[in-house]
Write a protein that holds these residues in place. Structure first.
Motif, mmCIF file in Angstrom:
data_model
loop_
_atom_site.group_PDB
_atom_site.id
_atom_site.type_symbol
_atom_site.label_atom_id
_atom_site.label_comp_id
_atom_site.label_asym_id
_atom_site.label_seq_id
_atom_site.Cartn_x
_atom_site.Cartn_y
_atom_site.Cartn_z
ATOM 1 N N ALA A 220 -6.256 8.632 36.033
ATOM 2 C CA ALA A 220 -6.371 8.395 34.525
ATOM 3 C C ALA A 220 -7.519 8.777 34.060
ATOM 4 O O ALA A 220 -8.860 8.672 34.871
ATOM 5 N N THR A 221 -7.569 9.377 32.755
ATOM 6 C CA THR A 221 -8.766 9.443 32.061
ATOM 7 C C THR A 221 -9.509 8.256 31.619
ATOM 8 O O THR A 221 -8.794 7.252 31.442
ATOM 9 N N PRO A 222 -10.864 8.026 31.284
ATOM 10 C CA PRO A 222 -11.377 6.903 30.747
ATOM 11 C C PRO A 222 -10.707 6.477 29.549
ATOM 12 O O PRO A 222 -10.553 5.324 29.624
ATOM 13 N N PHE A 223 -10.148 7.300 28.848
ATOM 14 C CA PHE A 223 -9.461 6.802 27.370
ATOM 15 C C PHE A 223 -8.091 6.164 27.955
ATOM 16 O O PHE A 223 -7.741 5.047 27.362
ATOM 17 N N GLU A 224 -7.306 6.785 28.894
ATOM 18 C CA GLU A 224 -6.284 6.061 29.355
ATOM 19 C C GLU A 224 -6.459 4.765 29.973
ATOM 20 O O GLU A 224 -5.501 3.956 29.870
ATOM 21 N N LEU A 225 -7.485 4.933 30.959
ATOM 22 C CA LEU A 225 -7.899 3.592 31.638
ATOM 23 C C LEU A 225 -8.286 2.491 30.623
ATOM 24 O O LEU A 225 -7.774 1.290 30.859
ATOM 25 N N HIS A 226 -8.916 2.686 29.504
ATOM 26 C CA HIS A 226 -9.422 1.769 28.718
ATOM 27 C C HIS A 226 -8.164 1.446 27.768
ATOM 28 O O HIS A 226 -8.021 0.062 27.554
ATOM 29 N N GLY A 227 -7.248 2.256 27.394
ATOM 30 C CA GLY A 227 -5.979 1.813 26.797
ATOM 31 C C GLY A 227 -5.093 0.692 27.676
ATOM 32 O O GLY A 227 -4.558 -0.059 27.409
ATOM 33 N N SER A 228 -5.187 1.105 28.926
ATOM 34 C CA SER A 228 -4.294 0.366 29.683
ATOM 35 C C SER A 228 -4.944 -1.119 30.166
ATOM 36 O O SER A 228 -4.194 -1.722 30.153
ATOM 37 N N LEU A 229 -6.245 -1.022 30.235
ATOM 38 C CA LEU A 229 -6.922 -2.371 30.216
ATOM 39 C C LEU A 229 -6.524 -3.120 28.909
ATOM 40 O O LEU A 229 -6.347 -4.453 29.271
ATOM 41 N N ALA B 235 -7.268 12.226 23.298
ATOM 42 C CA ALA B 235 -7.841 11.089 23.691
ATOM 43 C C ALA B 235 -7.320 9.857 23.129
ATOM 44 O O ALA B 235 -6.967 8.802 23.880
ATOM 45 N N LEU B 236 -6.728 9.650 21.800
ATOM 46 C CA LEU B 236 -6.546 8.453 21.312
ATOM 47 C C LEU B 236 -5.028 8.405 21.568
ATOM 48 O O LEU B 236 -4.620 7.115 21.939
ATOM 49 N N PHE B 237 -4.555 9.621 21.957
ATOM 50 C CA PHE B 237 -2.751 9.508 22.237
ATOM 51 C C PHE B 237 -2.734 9.126 23.563
ATOM 52 O O PHE B 237 -1.905 8.242 24.065
ATOM 53 N N GLU B 238 -3.805 9.676 24.684
ATOM 54 C CA GLU B 238 -3.728 8.989 25.898
ATOM 55 C C GLU B 238 -3.907 7.434 25.863
ATOM 56 O O GLU B 238 -3.456 6.790 26.639
ATOM 57 N N TRP B 239 -5.318 7.108 24.813
ATOM 58 C CA TRP B 239 -5.430 5.674 25.133
ATOM 59 C C TRP B 239 -3.956 4.809 24.787
ATOM 60 O O TRP B 239 -3.819 4.006 25.383
ATOM 61 N N CYS B 240 -3.302 5.475 23.708
ATOM 62 C CA CYS B 240 -1.914 4.792 23.241
ATOM 63 C C CYS B 240 -0.880 4.675 24.483
ATOM 64 O O CYS B 240 -0.253 3.722 24.510
ATOM 65 N N ARG B 241 -0.885 5.779 25.016
ATOM 66 C CA ARG B 241 0.075 5.861 26.359
ATOM 67 C C ARG B 241 -0.449 4.933 27.415
ATOM 68 O O ARG B 241 0.471 3.835 27.973
ATOM 69 N N LEU C 227 3.803 -2.283 17.431
ATOM 70 C CA LEU C 227 4.208 -1.723 18.923
ATOM 71 C C LEU C 227 4.918 -0.427 18.675
ATOM 72 O O LEU C 227 4.785 0.552 19.382
ATOM 73 N N ALA C 228 5.901 -0.273 17.776
ATOM 74 C CA ALA C 228 6.641 0.931 17.630
ATOM 75 C C ALA C 228 5.968 1.733 17.026
ATOM 76 O O ALA C 228 5.936 3.209 17.577
ATOM 77 N N ASP C 229 4.990 1.682 16.188
ATOM 78 C CA ASP C 229 3.974 2.705 15.887
ATOM 79 C C ASP C 229 3.158 3.320 16.792
ATOM 80 O O ASP C 229 2.727 4.393 16.982
ATOM 81 N N LEU C 230 2.705 2.422 17.749
ATOM 82 C CA LEU C 230 1.945 2.703 18.997
ATOM 83 C C LEU C 230 2.786 3.670 19.710
ATOM 84 O O LEU C 230 2.169 4.732 20.616
ATOM 85 N N ALA C 231 3.952 3.318 20.009
ATOM 86 C CA ALA C 231 4.797 4.106 20.751
ATOM 87 C C ALA C 231 4.937 5.703 20.440
ATOM 88 O O ALA C 231 4.994 6.634 20.793
ATOM 89 N N ARG C 232 5.087 5.737 18.791
ATOM 90 C CA ARG C 232 5.091 6.962 18.292
ATOM 91 C C ARG C 232 3.877 7.798 18.533
ATOM 92 O O ARG C 232 3.783 9.103 18.807
ATOM 93 N N LEU C 233 2.697 7.012 18.334
ATOM 94 C CA LEU C 233 1.539 7.681 18.732
ATOM 95 C C LEU C 233 1.220 8.155 19.896
ATOM 96 O O LEU C 233 0.773 9.279 20.293
ATOM 97 N N ALA C 234 1.805 7.533 20.933
ATOM 98 C CA ALA C 234 1.641 7.789 22.294
ATOM 99 C C ALA C 234 2.432 8.961 22.667
ATOM 100 O O ALA C 234 2.353 10.100 23.604
ATOM 101 N N GLY C 235 3.609 9.346 21.924
ATOM 102 C CA GLY C 235 4.345 10.502 22.319
ATOM 103 C C GLY C 235 3.938 11.764 21.353
ATOM 104 O O GLY C 235 4.301 12.764 21.466
ATOM 105 N N ALA C 236 2.653 11.745 20.417
ATOM 106 C CA ALA C 236 2.263 12.617 19.582
ATOM 107 C C ALA C 236 1.471 13.593 20.716
ATOM 108 O O ALA C 236 0.920 13.258 21.880
#
Length: 187
Positions: A28-37, A105-111, A135-144
Motif C-alpha cells: 500500500a502507498t503511504p496515502f492508502e495506508l493513512h486512509g486505511s488507518l 493520492a487523494l483517491f488512493e486515500w479514499c479507497r 460515505l456515498a460521496d467518499l465511495a464515488r471519489l474512491a472510484g475516480a
C-alpha cells in the motif's frame, strides 16, 4: 514519538512512512495506508500498534515498532480525530506536486479509508443522514481516476475536494465513535 514532542498530533513525513512500509513489505502507498488507518479509527476500530495487520486484513503483518513512523502515524491520527478542534490532516503529497500525483493520492486515500471503515464499522453502521451521504460521496471519489493535467480551476476543485474529505471523515468518526461513546454514557 516522545513525550517531549511539542506537537504529538503532527503526521510523520511521507518519505518516512514509505520507507517503513517498504521495510515491512506492505502493499500500500503511504496515502492508502493513512486512509486505511483513518477509516479504521473513524469506524470504531481500536488505536493499536498492530493496526497495519487489521486495516490490510493480514494477520501476518508485524506490528510496527513503538516510536516508528507507522506508530507515530497511528498516534497522531488518533489524536487528531479525537481532538474537538477539528484539526485533522490528510496525508497527501505536497502542494507543489503535480495535479495527477495529488489527485491520485487523494483517491488512493479514499479507497483505503472505505475498506478499513467497512472492516471496523461493519455492514450496517449507525450513520446520520449526512454520514450516509458523506460515505456515498467518499465511495464515488474512491472510484475516480487521477487527472493528468489541469488548470487553475482544477487545482481549486482539488483543494475543495480535499476539504470535503477531511470534514466527511470527521463526520463519520462522530457518527461511529463519538455518538457511540455518548450512547454508552447515557445507558
Amino acid at each position: 514519538m516522545s513525550k517531549t514532542d511539542p506537537n504529538p498530533a503532527e503526521l510523520p513525513a511521507v518519505s518516512a512512512i514509505e520507507a517503513e512500509s517498504r521495510r515491512l513489505e506492505l502493499a500500500a502507498t503511504p496515502f492508502e495506508l493513512h486512509g486505511s488507518l483513518c477509516g479504521w479509527l473513524a469506524g470504531g476500530g481500536a488505536s493499536v500498534r498492530e493496526w497495519p495487520a487489521k486495516v490490510l486484513a493480514d494477520d501476518a503483518i508485524p506490528a510496527p515498532p513503538e516510536g516508528s513512523p507507522l506508530d507515530e502515524l497511528r498516534l497522531a491520527s488518533a489524536s487528531q480525530l479525537d481532538d474537538r478542534s477539528f484539526d485533522f490532516d490528510l496525508l497527501l503529497p505536497e502542494a507543489d506536486a503535480s495535479l495527477a500525483e495529488r489527485s491520485g493520492a487523494l483517491f488512493e486515500w479514499c479507497r483505503g479509508f472505505l475498506g478499513a471503515f467497512g472492516l471496523a464499522a461493519g455492514a450496517s453502521p449507525r450513520l446520520s443522514e449526512e454520514g450516509q451521504e458523506a460515505l456515498a460521496d467518499l465511495a464515488r471519489l474512491a472510484g475516480a481516476q487521477a487527472q493528468e493535467d489541469g488548470d487553475e480551476d482544477d487545482e481549486e476543485a482539488l483543494v475543495e475536494i480535499e476539504e470535503f474529505v477531511r470534514v466527511a471523515v470527521l463526520l463519520l468518526h462522530g457518527d461511529c465513535v463519538l455518538a457511540a461513546q455518548h450512547r454508552q454514557r447515557l445507558n
